[in-house]
Design a protein around this motif. Sequence first.
Motif, PDB file in Angstrom:
ATOM      1  N   CYS A  41      40.076  42.976  26.582  1.00 34.43           N
ATOM      2  CA  CYS A  41      38.659  42.616  26.440  1.00 34.43           C
ATOM      3  C   CYS A  41      38.252  41.337  27.160  1.00 34.43           C
ATOM      4  CB  CYS A  41      38.299  42.467  24.956  1.00 34.43           C
ATOM      5  SG  CYS A  41      38.717  43.893  23.972  1.00 34.43           S
ATOM      6  N   TYR A  42      39.115  40.743  27.966  1.00 35.84           N
ATOM      7  CA  TYR A  42      38.755  39.480  28.610  1.00 35.84           C
ATOM      8  C   TYR A  42      38.587  39.669  30.120  1.00 35.84           C
ATOM      9  CZ  TYR A  42      38.994  36.633  24.447  1.00 35.84           C
ATOM     10  OH  TYR A  42      38.717  36.081  23.226  1.00 35.84           O
ATOM     11  N   PRO A  43      37.331  39.783  30.580  1.00 33.06           N
ATOM     12  CA  PRO A  43      37.105  40.037  32.013  1.00 33.06           C
ATOM     13  C   PRO A  43      37.679  38.956  32.912  1.00 33.06           C
ATOM     14  CG  PRO A  43      35.025  39.546  30.878  1.00 33.06           C
ATOM     15  CD  PRO A  43      36.068  39.692  29.830  1.00 33.06           C
ATOM     16  N   GLY A  44      37.797  37.716  32.382  1.00 33.36           N
ATOM     17  CA  GLY A  44      38.372  36.633  33.185  1.00 33.36           C
ATOM     18  C   GLY A  44      39.811  36.950  33.562  1.00 33.36           C
ATOM     19  N   LEU A  45      40.540  37.526  32.603  1.00 29.60           N
ATOM     20  CA  LEU A  45      41.942  37.899  32.865  1.00 29.60           C
ATOM     21  C   LEU A  45      41.987  39.022  33.904  1.00 29.60           C
ATOM     22  CD1 LEU A  45      44.929  37.491  31.858  1.00 29.60           C
ATOM     23  CD2 LEU A  45      44.530  39.531  30.482  1.00 29.60           C
ATOM     24  N   HIS A  46      41.096  40.004  33.739  1.00 30.37           N
ATOM     25  CA  HIS A  46      41.079  41.126  34.694  1.00 30.37           C
ATOM     26  C   HIS A  46      40.750  40.612  36.101  1.00 30.37           C
ATOM     27  CE1 HIS A  46      39.691  43.498  30.900  1.00 30.37           C
ATOM     28  NE2 HIS A  46      40.967  43.195  30.874  1.00 30.37           N
ATOM     29  N   ALA A  47      39.793  39.668  36.170  1.00 34.07           N
ATOM     30  CA  ALA A  47      39.383  39.144  37.481  1.00 34.07           C
ATOM     31  C   ALA A  47      40.543  38.423  38.166  1.00 34.07           C
ATOM     32  CB  ALA A  47      38.196  38.191  37.316  1.00 34.07           C
ATOM     33  N   VAL A  48      41.308  37.661  37.374  1.00 29.01           N
ATOM     34  CA  VAL A  48      42.451  36.926  37.957  1.00 29.01           C
ATOM     35  C   VAL A  48      43.519  37.915  38.433  1.00 29.01           C
ATOM     36  CG1 VAL A  48      44.366  35.390  37.338  1.00 29.01           C
ATOM     37  CG2 VAL A  48      42.033  34.762  36.751  1.00 29.01           C
ATOM     38  N   ALA A  49      43.743  38.980  37.647  1.00 31.25           N
ATOM     39  CA  ALA A  49      44.731  39.994  38.048  1.00 31.25           C
ATOM     40  C   ALA A  49      44.283  40.686  39.341  1.00 31.25           C
ATOM     41  CB  ALA A  49      44.908  41.015  36.929  1.00 31.25           C
ATOM     42  N   ILE A  50      43.011  41.034  39.403  1.00 31.33           N
ATOM     43  CA  ILE A  50      42.501  41.710  40.609  1.00 31.33           C
ATOM     44  C   ILE A  50      42.565  40.761  41.803  1.00 31.33           C
ATOM     45  CG2 ILE A  50      40.416  42.717  41.653  1.00 31.33           C
ATOM     46  CD1 ILE A  50      39.741  43.706  38.723  1.00 31.33           C
ATOM     47  N   HIS A  51      42.299  39.478  41.537  1.00 31.85           N
ATOM     48  CA  HIS A  51      42.401  38.502  42.630  1.00 31.85           C
ATOM     49  C   HIS A  51      43.832  38.417  43.157  1.00 31.85           C
ATOM     50  CE1 HIS A  51      43.180  34.479  44.326  1.00 31.85           C
ATOM     51  NE2 HIS A  51      42.073  34.744  44.978  1.00 31.85           N
ATOM     52  N   GLY A  52      44.820  38.547  42.274  1.00 33.87           N
ATOM     53  CA  GLY A  52      46.218  38.542  42.720  1.00 33.87           C
ATOM     54  C   GLY A  52      46.443  39.623  43.778  1.00 33.87           C
ATOM     55  N   LEU A  53      45.863  40.796  43.533  1.00 39.15           N
ATOM     56  CA  LEU A  53      46.026  41.918  44.469  1.00 39.15           C
ATOM     57  C   LEU A  53      45.231  41.673  45.758  1.00 39.15           C
ATOM     58  CD1 LEU A  53      47.384  44.692  44.543  1.00 39.15           C
ATOM     59  CD2 LEU A  53      45.243  45.662  43.660  1.00 39.15           C
ATOM     60  N   SER A  54      43.970  41.282  45.590  1.00 42.54           N
ATOM     61  CA  SER A  54      43.110  41.107  46.786  1.00 42.54           C
ATOM     62  C   SER A  54      43.666  39.990  47.672  1.00 42.54           C
ATOM     63  CB  SER A  54      41.661  40.828  46.397  1.00 42.54           C
ATOM     64  OG  SER A  54      41.541  39.545  45.831  1.00 42.54           O
ATOM     65  N   SER A  55      44.190  38.914  47.060  1.00 37.24           N
ATOM     66  CA  SER A  55      44.686  37.805  47.887  1.00 37.24           C
ATOM     67  C   SER A  55      46.002  38.187  48.577  1.00 37.24           C
ATOM     68  CB  SER A  55      44.848  36.524  47.068  1.00 37.24           C
ATOM     69  OG  SER A  55      46.032  36.528  46.356  1.00 37.24           O
ATOM     70  N   PHE A  56      46.771  39.095  47.946  1.00 34.34           N
ATOM     71  CA  PHE A  56      47.990  39.591  48.606  1.00 34.34           C
ATOM     72  C   PHE A  56      47.623  40.239  49.947  1.00 34.34           C
ATOM     73  CE2 PHE A  56      50.732  43.204  49.547  1.00 34.34           C
ATOM     74  CZ  PHE A  56      51.981  42.606  49.586  1.00 34.34           C
ATOM     75  N   PHE A  57      46.632  41.130  49.907  1.00 35.66           N
ATOM     76  CA  PHE A  57      46.243  41.805  51.156  1.00 35.66           C
ATOM     77  C   PHE A  57      45.601  40.816  52.133  1.00 35.66           C
ATOM     78  CE2 PHE A  57      46.552  45.517  48.323  1.00 35.66           C
ATOM     79  CZ  PHE A  57      47.470  46.234  49.070  1.00 35.66           C
ATOM     80  N   TRP A  58      44.824  39.884  51.597  1.00 31.76           N
ATOM     81  CA  TRP A  58      44.173  38.888  52.464  1.00 31.76           C
ATOM     82  C   TRP A  58      45.233  38.071  53.214  1.00 31.76           C
ATOM     83  CZ3 TRP A  58      39.173  38.190  53.733  1.00 31.76           C
ATOM     84  CH2 TRP A  58      38.802  36.974  54.317  1.00 31.76           C
TER      85      TRP A  58
END
Length: 224
Positions: free
Chosen positions: A29-46
Amino acid sequence: MALMFLSETVRAYRQRDPAARSNLEVALCYPGLHAVAIHGLSSFFWRHRFYLLGRMISHAGRFLTGIEIHPGARLGRRFVIDHGMGVVIGETAEVGDDVYIYHQVTLGGISTQLGKRHPTIGNNVIIGAGAKILGAVVVGDNARVGSNAVVLQPVMPGATVVGIPARAVERNRVAPITKPSFVAYGTPCDGAPDPLTCQIEVLRAEILALEARVAAFTQARAAE
Ligand SMILES: CC(C)(COP(=O)(O)OP(=O)(O)OC[C@H]1O[C@@H](n2cnc3c(N)ncnc32)[C@H](O)[C@@H]1OP(=O)(O)O)[C@@H](O)C(=O)NCCC(=O)NCCS
């Protein structure tokens, strides 16, 4: 490794957000956690130069969470984004460890020049809801930025800044006030080990400050 980072972030939510009741609740239920997890993936590709893919994943994250983190931004460990909606973190922003931010915070740029143009946030910083930190300014370790402040200048380590443009809060209290290293909402007694004692300390300090002001006023009147 990624799982370890996420699990310590879940623990950070549990320790620092009084509303978080279980690890499962934080995970779901914590979108902040989801955003950080998704950022981990997006920054990997970046970082591996798949720029468009990184941006697309970041865009999907924004769609899902209401939090926009550019894949080029560098985030520290145990980064907590509470509530989250409306947070924007720019491409060259850097965030230290144990940073806690609330909804509608912007770590933004004020220049269209390429290169470093977003803020650097130190360790253990709290940034209140709606605060905007603009430009390549540094916010020092343990600083606190008040809700809705607009920060355009560097913030000293340990300072509290409020207002537009943000200015350091003058601490002219005459008695020492013990503040825990992290306090939910950045206020002194919420989350303190003993909130009642903390409140009494704050009141005592306020009384001493008032007494000092009355004494100065009386002295000034007597000198007239
Ligand atoms: C900035 C903050 C950390 C200061 O907390 P504090 O150390 O308890 O400071 P005080 O309440 O003693 O306030 C100190 C001074 O700053 C002023 N002030 C505090 N927060 C302010 C703010 N956000 N904007 C403008 N002025 C503010 C107070 O009026 C006071 O002014 P004074 O000295 O002229 O009386 C806290 O007020 C804050 O904004 N925390 C963020 C909370 C948040 O975003 N919550 C969202 C939850 S969903």
